[in-house]
Design a protein around this motif. Sequence first.
Motif, PDB file in Angstrom:
ATOM      1  N   MET A 411      15.138  81.244  92.590  1.00 40.33           N
ATOM      2  CA  MET A 411      14.789  82.000  91.390  1.00 40.33           C
ATOM      3  C   MET A 411      13.277  82.139  91.238  1.00 40.33           C
ATOM      4  O   MET A 411      12.796  83.161  90.723  1.00 40.33           O
ATOM      5  CB  MET A 411      15.399  81.316  90.156  1.00 40.33           C
ATOM      6  CG  MET A 411      16.917  81.383  90.103  1.00 40.33           C
ATOM      7  SD  MET A 411      17.627  80.353  88.798  1.00 40.33           S
ATOM      8  CE  MET A 411      16.939  81.117  87.350  1.00 40.33           C
ATOM      9  N   SER A 412      12.554  81.136  91.695  1.00 37.46           N
ATOM     10  CA  SER A 412      11.086  81.225  91.608  1.00 37.46           C
ATOM     11  C   SER A 412      10.514  82.259  92.582  1.00 37.46           C
ATOM     12  O   SER A 412       9.393  82.738  92.380  1.00 37.46           O
ATOM     13  CB  SER A 412      10.476  79.852  91.878  1.00 37.46           C
ATOM     14  OG  SER A 412      10.731  79.445  93.222  1.00 37.46           O
ATOM     15  N   GLN A 413      11.272  82.594  93.639  1.00 34.92           N
ATOM     16  CA  GLN A 413      10.798  83.576  94.615  1.00 34.92           C
ATOM     17  C   GLN A 413      11.084  85.013  94.204  1.00 34.92           C
ATOM     18  O   GLN A 413      10.498  85.946  94.753  1.00 34.92           O
ATOM     19  CB  GLN A 413      11.457  83.314  95.982  1.00 34.92           C
ATOM     20  CG  GLN A 413      11.198  81.946  96.565  1.00 34.92           C
ATOM     21  CD  GLN A 413      11.943  81.759  97.883  1.00 34.92           C
ATOM     22  OE1 GLN A 413      12.072  82.681  98.684  1.00 34.92           O
ATOM     23  NE2 GLN A 413      12.460  80.557  98.109  1.00 34.92           N
ATOM     24  N   ILE A 414      11.987  85.226  93.254  1.00 35.59           N
ATOM     25  CA  ILE A 414      12.416  86.571  92.880  1.00 35.59           C
ATOM     26  C   ILE A 414      11.892  86.874  91.481  1.00 35.59           C
ATOM     27  O   ILE A 414      12.302  86.221  90.505  1.00 35.59           O
ATOM     28  CB  ILE A 414      13.956  86.682  92.919  1.00 35.59           C
ATOM     29  CG1 ILE A 414      14.484  86.285  94.300  1.00 35.59           C
ATOM     30  CG2 ILE A 414      14.404  88.088  92.574  1.00 35.59           C
ATOM     31  CD1 ILE A 414      15.984  86.192  94.375  1.00 35.59           C
ATOM     32  N   PRO A 415      10.998  87.841  91.325  1.00 34.29           N
ATOM     33  CA  PRO A 415      10.448  88.155  90.003  1.00 34.29           C
ATOM     34  C   PRO A 415      11.516  88.559  88.977  1.00 34.29           C
ATOM     35  O   PRO A 415      11.375  88.270  87.789  1.00 34.29           O
ATOM     36  CB  PRO A 415       9.482  89.313  90.285  1.00 34.29           C
ATOM     37  CG  PRO A 415       9.119  89.165  91.728  1.00 34.29           C
ATOM     38  CD  PRO A 415      10.347  88.631  92.388  1.00 34.29           C
ATOM     39  N   ALA A 416      12.571  89.224  89.426  1.00 35.72           N
ATOM     40  CA  ALA A 416      13.607  89.679  88.489  1.00 35.72           C
ATOM     41  C   ALA A 416      14.397  88.519  87.878  1.00 35.72           C
ATOM     42  O   ALA A 416      15.136  88.729  86.907  1.00 35.72           O
ATOM     43  CB  ALA A 416      14.567  90.632  89.193  1.00 35.72           C
ATOM     44  N   ARG A 422      20.076  79.845  83.094  1.00 39.29           N
ATOM     45  CA  ARG A 422      21.317  79.126  83.393  1.00 39.29           C
ATOM     46  C   ARG A 422      21.812  79.331  84.812  1.00 39.29           C
ATOM     47  O   ARG A 422      22.797  78.724  85.212  1.00 39.29           O
ATOM     48  CB  ARG A 422      22.420  79.549  82.413  1.00 39.29           C
ATOM     49  CG  ARG A 422      22.126  79.169  80.975  1.00 39.29           C
ATOM     50  CD  ARG A 422      23.290  79.481  80.052  1.00 39.29           C
ATOM     51  NE  ARG A 422      23.554  80.906  79.960  1.00 39.29           N
ATOM     52  CZ  ARG A 422      24.615  81.509  80.467  1.00 39.29           C
ATOM     53  NH1 ARG A 422      25.523  80.797  81.140  1.00 39.29           N
ATOM     54  NH2 ARG A 422      24.804  82.803  80.338  1.00 39.29           N
ATOM     55  N   GLY A 423      21.154  80.193  85.592  1.00 38.63           N
ATOM     56  CA  GLY A 423      21.576  80.423  86.958  1.00 38.63           C
ATOM     57  C   GLY A 423      21.070  81.753  87.467  1.00 38.63           C
ATOM     58  O   GLY A 423      20.246  82.418  86.826  1.00 38.63           O
ATOM     59  N   LEU A 424      21.569  82.150  88.623  1.00 42.13           N
ATOM     60  CA  LEU A 424      21.172  83.407  89.242  1.00 42.13           C
ATOM     61  C   LEU A 424      21.841  84.577  88.516  1.00 42.13           C
ATOM     62  O   LEU A 424      23.072  84.691  88.499  1.00 42.13           O
ATOM     63  CB  LEU A 424      21.560  83.423  90.721  1.00 42.13           C
ATOM     64  CG  LEU A 424      20.800  82.446  91.615  1.00 42.13           C
ATOM     65  CD1 LEU A 424      21.515  82.282  92.958  1.00 42.13           C
ATOM     66  CD2 LEU A 424      19.371  82.922  91.838  1.00 42.13           C
TER      67      LEU A 424
END
Length: 589
Positions: A411-416, A422-424
């Motif tokens: 999640m830290s790698q994807i700006p969106a 709570r998750g992806l």
Amino acid sequence: MASSSRALTRLAGPQLAPRAQMQVPAARAASRIASITTTSSARKFAAPSARLPRTQQSQILSRQFRRTYADSAPAAPVKKRKVRVFRWLWRLTYLSVLGSIGYVVYDGYVARHPEDQFVPDPNKKTLVILGTGWGSVALLKKLDTENYNVVVISPRNYFLFTPLLPSCTTGQIEHRSIMEPVRQILRHKKAAVKYYEAEATQIDHARKVIKITDNSEIKGTITENEVPYDMLVIGVGAENATFGIPGVRDHSCFLKEIRDAQAIRTKIMDCVETAAFKDQATEEIDRLLHMVVVGGGPTGVEFAGELRDFFDDDIKKLIPDIADRFKVTLIEALPNVLPMFSKQLIDYTESTFKEEHIEIKTKTMVKKVTDKSVEAVITHPDGSKETVTIPYGLLVWATGNALRPIVKDLMSQIPAQKDSRRGLAVNEYMVVQGTRDIWAVGDCAVAGYAPTAQVASQEGAFLAGLFNNMAKTEALENKIRELSSNLNLKPGNTAEITQEIETVEKRLRRTRDVKPFHYSHQGSLAYIGSEKAVADVAWLNGNVASGGKLTYFFWRSAYLSMCFSTRNRVLVSLDWIKAKIYGRDVSRE
């Protein structure tokens, strides 16, 4: 005399001998005498009606043989009907038993003798699946592995049927009865699937590789490696959430994995045997036999019910001296337990727990956990708050989910994904937002549904259909390109190839028409102890709410049907029968 003799001679014909001609008058006279005698004797002994004139006799006979009709049909022989019913029931029973045994034997033979697999084309795309939970296994079960090079990575080389995990803590079911080896699942796919028993520690979204680590006790020369992927499905689930409460991770038991159930079982018997120790203090006995469960969801409620049954049915008979001191307390932060059920079933569960002497503390927030007590704050109906200290021998934490480190790192790698907590976050096709080649299912994905096994299973099945359609789409597109390139190679076949291209394009449009994922709620089930269960099942356009002993049998049959394989169903059924006949095993290990 001479004339009569001539008449007899004429009647008898020339065949009669002279002696026979002489015997005829005597025979005729004897027959007349016999007929007269018979008639007179018959009239003497005949019924009175026989001596009447013929007209009167016919009237009497017509009255005697006149057809009459009864008021009702004659009753069927009850005994014969019952015998016939029981005979057919017996035939149906033994035929069903024979059929079931034959099916189990055949299923075992198929499991032990799988068909040969072939290695997929290495030029095809590599599909990597992380995890062996509900979502990942549902995907593997329906995925056509011929279309991809499939790789499965998980530190757990089995699928776990988690709804029956609370029953393993008390010995009602053996833990291996609800486990299905992953390699057994993969071996029955048409194309070979690679499996690595390792933990995925990092996903490099830019390079499209996954870093894996061997965390087993026995390690080889290579303990870390990278696995490239073209398509990635993340189904790693979630961790137990402690909400930052001090002491929870150090002093409580969780209930997510098999090792958790085994640890709880060991600790239960440790508490019981320590409480039965010689000259143990009364206060210490009360503490050791006080079992506290935090979390009023299905897992916490079912575990509390199983625990109460364990002591009432088995411990009380084997150790009657301390059994009356046993106590179960359920702590829930919300106003009631089982919040996903209807109000009717919530009230029924709470009343049943009251009968079973299971104390429910709602609107209670745990603030601190030590090795022997729980500090909590109770909010009363008037709004006032009270801090209480609850001693315990066993504390089971069955509430909340937290993100795994690999999910946080991705999640830290994807700006969106920066606003997701709570998750992806995924779209309607389970694609991780901000990516094109990563999907997520289960508790690690945020799709707007509750994090349950039912949701994860449907998400995995949806992805299997999606991937199968994607492979068909790619094959049809390649076929259209091939037909288009050969359109003008042969003179005179333009119309034929054009028609074939149109047919393939129609198939391609139908294949591309994939509807978004839609969750279909089938209902909720929970066991509440004393062979009672509650069920909130979807039926037509509404729900059917029921609770009691009949619902308990429905709960068992539903869970039995949801088991992954026939092997699991047979083992679970045998465990239930064994526990019913011989009781639960109270050994420590």
